[in-house]
Scaffold this active site. Structure first.
Site, PDB file in Angstrom:
ATOM      1  N   HIS A 176      51.431  65.671   6.611  1.00  0.00           N
ATOM      2  CA  HIS A 176      51.623  67.052   6.161  1.00  0.00           C
ATOM      3  C   HIS A 176      52.628  67.078   5.015  1.00  0.00           C
ATOM      4  O   HIS A 176      53.537  66.249   4.947  1.00  0.00           O
ATOM      5  CB  HIS A 176      52.100  67.927   7.321  1.00  0.00           C
ATOM      6  CG  HIS A 176      52.022  69.387   7.036  1.00  0.00           C
ATOM      7  ND1 HIS A 176      52.982  70.048   6.308  1.00  0.00           N
ATOM      8  CD2 HIS A 176      51.082  70.325   7.368  1.00  0.00           C
ATOM      9  CE1 HIS A 176      52.648  71.322   6.207  1.00  0.00           C
ATOM     10  NE2 HIS A 176      51.502  71.521   6.837  1.00  0.00           N
ATOM     11  N   GLU A 197      45.197  70.397   1.725  1.00  0.00           N
ATOM     12  CA  GLU A 197      46.187  71.468   1.684  1.00  0.00           C
ATOM     13  C   GLU A 197      46.930  71.441   0.351  1.00  0.00           C
ATOM     14  O   GLU A 197      47.897  70.687   0.200  1.00  0.00           O
ATOM     15  CB  GLU A 197      47.192  71.309   2.821  1.00  0.00           C
ATOM     16  CG  GLU A 197      46.636  71.554   4.203  1.00  0.00           C
ATOM     17  CD  GLU A 197      47.751  71.808   5.200  1.00  0.00           C
ATOM     18  OE1 GLU A 197      47.725  72.856   5.853  1.00  0.00           O
ATOM     19  OE2 GLU A 197      48.660  70.976   5.305  1.00  0.00           O
ATOM     20  N   GLY A 233      51.126  79.754   9.322  1.00  0.00           N
ATOM     21  CA  GLY A 233      51.740  80.993   9.779  1.00  0.00           C
ATOM     22  C   GLY A 233      50.803  81.928  10.520  1.00  0.00           C
ATOM     23  O   GLY A 233      51.199  82.559  11.505  1.00  0.00           O
TER      24      GLY A 233
END
Length: 243
Positions: free
Chosen positions: A96, A165, A226
């Site tokens: 990540h 991402e 989120g």
């Protein structure tokens, strides 16, 4: 056929009590979710056993937010694949952008983590993506290809998820245009050379854009940050209908 993986990464949020409350709201909302998708939650390490307990018998699968390449040893703050398996963990997020940024994780280290996951029957979710600066310099494809080639070396693509991402879209409210996200996911698939590889998109995914994203031909799921903290919002994401 590629079965989409809808995953929520809670990051450093949710106590055990909050996890129980979250699941109490979420589980009834996915009682009629189609079986053509995986539903995955990545809680903090402290809430994994709680999630496993509350989610027992449900279709919710568990991911860790990281995994170490050693089975045991003097690695303060790390966790081994066997420790995760003991609590029913099925997936492990590696690479990540946050550990890449804050802990200077290299593609080689990420590859070690992913290999360790596969060696212990965990499915690694390997994250790749470019920064805003790299994108503005026209380096996005080169950066992502390097991350893919080095991070996925020696891995079995049949037991793997890749999450694209773009760093500039994580937690910023900015979302990569669906067509552009789809193009990058298609490039990743071609670089790996596996038509069955599962590729997610992540970066400000929310109920308002999930249907359009999941309507793209090369996007096989999402890695949600989120928006996964709201059980009703994440249930809407889990119950997407292709746009």
């Amino acid at each position: 056929m590629r079965k989409p993986v809808i995953a929520g990464n809670w990051k450093m949020h949710m106590t055990c009590a909050q996890t129980r409350d979250w699941m109490g709201t979420f589980l009834p909302l996915i009682s009629e979710t189609p079986d053509d998708r995986h539903l995955v939650i990545a809680p903090p390490f402290t809430a994994i056993s709680t999630l496993a307990d509350v989610g027992a018998g449900s279709r919710v699968e568990i991911s860790s937010q990281n995994v170490h390449w050693e089975g045991h040893g003097a690695y303060t703050g790390e966790i081994s694949p066997a420790m995760l398996q003991e609590h029913g963990v099925r997936y492990a997020i590696v690479g990540h952008s946050e550990p890449r940024k804050y802990f200077s994780e290299s593609d080689e280290q990420i590859n070690h983590r992913a290999r360790s996951a596969q060696a212990h029957d965990l499915i690694p979710i390997v994250c790749v993506g470019e920064s805003d600066e790299q994108r503005s310099r026209g380096e996005a494809e080169r950066v992502i290809r390097r991350q893919v080639e080095q991070g996925l070396e020696g891995l079995d693509p049949q037991r793997l998820v890749v999450a694209y991402e773009p760093i500039w879209a994580i937690g910023t409210g900015k979302t990569c245009e669906s067509a552009e996200a789809n193009r990058i996911c298609g490039l990743i698939r071609s670089w790996v050379g596996s038509p069955d590889l599962i590729i997610q998109y992540g970066g400000s995914v929310k109920p308002a854009n999930i249907d359009e994203l999941m309507g793209m031909s090369d996007i096989d799921g999402v890695l949600v940050g989120g928006a996964s903290l709201d059980p009703e919002g994440f249930a809407r994401i889990a119950n997407y209908k292709k746009g």
